[in-house]
Design an enzyme around this catalytic site. Structure first.
Site, PDB file in Angstrom:
ATOM      1  N   LYS A  52       0.807  -1.248  -0.029  1.00  0.00           N
ATOM      2  CA  LYS A  52      -0.044  -0.108   0.262  1.00  0.00           C
ATOM      3  C   LYS A  52       0.788   1.884  -0.141  1.00  0.00           C
ATOM      4  O   LYS A  52       0.516   1.623  -0.737  1.00  0.00           O
ATOM      5  CB  LYS A  52      -0.782  -0.192   1.089  1.00  0.00           C
ATOM      6  CG  LYS A  52      -1.765  -1.434   0.803  1.00  0.00           C
ATOM      7  CD  LYS A  52      -2.887  -1.812   2.431  1.00  0.00           C
ATOM      8  CE  LYS A  52      -3.284  -2.702   2.045  1.00  0.00           C
ATOM      9  NZ  LYS A  52      -4.344  -2.581   3.415  1.00  0.00           N
ATOM     10  N   GLN A  96      -4.622  -1.790   9.826  1.00  0.00           N
ATOM     11  CA  GLN A  96      -4.558  -3.435   9.276  1.00  0.00           C
ATOM     12  C   GLN A  96      -5.177  -4.302   9.830  1.00  0.00           C
ATOM     13  O   GLN A  96      -5.003  -4.724  11.119  1.00  0.00           O
ATOM     14  CB  GLN A  96      -3.004  -3.674   8.688  1.00  0.00           C
ATOM     15  CG  GLN A  96      -2.420  -4.924   7.512  1.00  0.00           C
ATOM     16  CD  GLN A  96      -3.570  -4.693   6.419  1.00  0.00           C
ATOM     17  OE1 GLN A  96      -3.980  -3.494   5.918  1.00  0.00           O
ATOM     18  NE2 GLN A  96      -3.871  -5.280   5.904  1.00  0.00           N
ATOM     19  N   ASP A 119     -11.261   2.944   4.439  1.00  0.00           N
ATOM     20  CA  ASP A 119     -11.570   1.399   4.235  1.00  0.00           C
ATOM     21  C   ASP A 119     -12.685   1.182   4.620  1.00  0.00           C
ATOM     22  O   ASP A 119     -13.486   0.115   3.652  1.00  0.00           O
ATOM     23  CB  ASP A 119     -10.790   0.680   5.508  1.00  0.00           C
ATOM     24  CG  ASP A 119      -9.462   0.333   4.901  1.00  0.00           C
ATOM     25  OD1 ASP A 119      -9.688  -0.287   3.682  1.00  0.00           O
ATOM     26  OD2 ASP A 119      -9.006  -0.701   6.088  1.00  0.00           O
TER      27      ASP A 119
HETATM   28  N1  GUN Z   1      -6.518  -6.814   6.039  1.00  0.00           N
HETATM   29  C1  GUN Z   1      -7.390  -7.860   4.940  1.00  0.00           C
HETATM   30  N2  GUN Z   1      -7.898  -7.075   4.169  1.00  0.00           N
HETATM   31  C2  GUN Z   1      -7.970  -5.616   4.277  1.00  0.00           C
HETATM   32  C3  GUN Z   1      -8.502  -4.236   4.328  1.00  0.00           C
HETATM   33  O1  GUN Z   1      -8.941  -4.566   3.385  1.00  0.00           O
HETATM   34  N3  GUN Z   1      -8.493  -3.255   4.852  1.00  0.00           N
HETATM   35  C4  GUN Z   1      -7.655  -3.851   6.407  1.00  0.00           C
HETATM   36  N4  GUN Z   1      -7.666  -2.426   6.978  1.00  0.00           N
HETATM   37  N5  GUN Z   1      -6.851  -4.684   6.141  1.00  0.00           N
HETATM   38  C5  GUN Z   1      -7.589  -5.959   6.203  1.00  0.00           C
END
Ligand code: GUN
Length: 291
Positions: A52, A96, A119
């Site tokens: 990211k 995350q 998110d």
């Molecule tokens: N863990 C797995 N997929 C995601 C996501 O799209 N966002 C976040 N914050 N954690 C994740």
């Protein structure tokens, strides 16, 4: 089999974002800034967060990583979230997932300011998504919708099977694809651990979205011709021929589909890169809302 190339489409989306960022810089507008909160040392989570941040660099965003030890308390983490909420330079941030088991995910996600919740996991934004009101859509479902749009896959009236009901993927994608709008309007079934006769459901579906994290679960014998298969699974399995000692596989046994008349997203290179592209698109949107 025809590959739905998420890597290519995500690169297109990132290129489009970069054009907007370059234009903002030219016009002396704020550069979008994404922050990520990472707790503990979960290998896959570290990899995703790194990807990211690398994508932020690619499009010219600023980025920050807030990394905390596994043993941070829930109260301490909540305080850190408040600080990021108040940091004027950060347009959007993610926490995350998964979080360590001593921390209640819901407490943390509801502390994120909804206008920085890129998110789309805060109940306020989740509610807006459910009602079809413009908001930050969770990145993985948004990435799936974007692939469907850019490949012009017609879903209206089609039978769509979502396997898995997670808050991050299964539930939101089932909501989005059933909505009354273009590239949706599907008749959606959600299958989960208690579902009976999954094989019959698979065989009668026009589109299958698998998000259960069971390596190579979906086999060619389970699906009909012309099915569109979206593989959201990302699992690490042992591979002694790889220098890392593992390889990444999806829920779909893609080799088994080699000679079939179907469309399919590969793993890696399918939904994964789209998730990152849509997260950056949400961050750009958050920044633009502050203009
Ligand atoms: N863990 C797995 N997929 C995601 C996501 O799209 N966002 C976040 N914050 N954690 C994740």
């Amino acid at each position: 089999m025809k590959i739905i190339d998420g890597k290519k489409i995500s690169n297109d989306v990132l290129d489009e974002i970069k054009i907007v960022v370059d234009e903002r810089i030219k016009n002396r507008k704020k550069v979008p800034h994404l922050a990520a909160v990472l707790v503990g040392d979960d290998g896959p989570s570290e990899t995703y967060v790194k990807s990211k941040i690398r994508a932020c660099e690619r499009v010219g965003f600023n980025s920050s990583l807030f990394k905390f030890d596994m043993d941070i308390s829930q109260d301490e983490l909540l305080k850190e979230i408040i600080k990021i909420n108040e940091n004027q330079d950060i347009d959007g941030f993610i926490v995350q997932l998964p979080l360590p088991s001593n921390i209640e995910q819901e407490k943390i996600l509801t502390q994120i300011s909804p206008n920085k919740d890129v998110d789309g996991f805060h109940p306020y934004n989740y509610g807006k998504m459910t009602l079809g009101i413009d908001t930050f859509l969770p990145a993985t479902p948004a990435g799936i919708v974007e692939l469907i749009k850019r490949y012009k896959i017609e879903l209206s009236g089609k039978k769509c099977l979502v396997i898995g009901r997670s808050q991050i993927v299964g539930l939101p994608i089932s909501i989005l694809l059933g909505q009354n709008k273009s590239y949706a309007n599907a008749t959606v079934t959600v299958a989960h651990s208690q579902t009976k006769h999954l094989d019959l459901l698979c065989a009668s579906s026009n589109i299958i979205i698998s998000a259960i994290g069971i390596p190579n679960f979906l086999k060619s014998s389970m699906v009909s011709d012309k099915t569109v298969i979206i593989d959201v699974g990302i699992s690490r399995i042992e591979d002694s021929t790889s220098p890392r000692g593992y390889k990444i596989v999806g829920d779909v046994d893609i080799e088994d589909f080699r000679d079939r008349d179907i469309m399919i997203t590969p793993v890696p290179g399918g939904v994964g890169p789209m998730t990152i592209a849509m997260l950056l698109q949400n961050t750009l949107k958050a920044c633009q809302l502050n203009d």
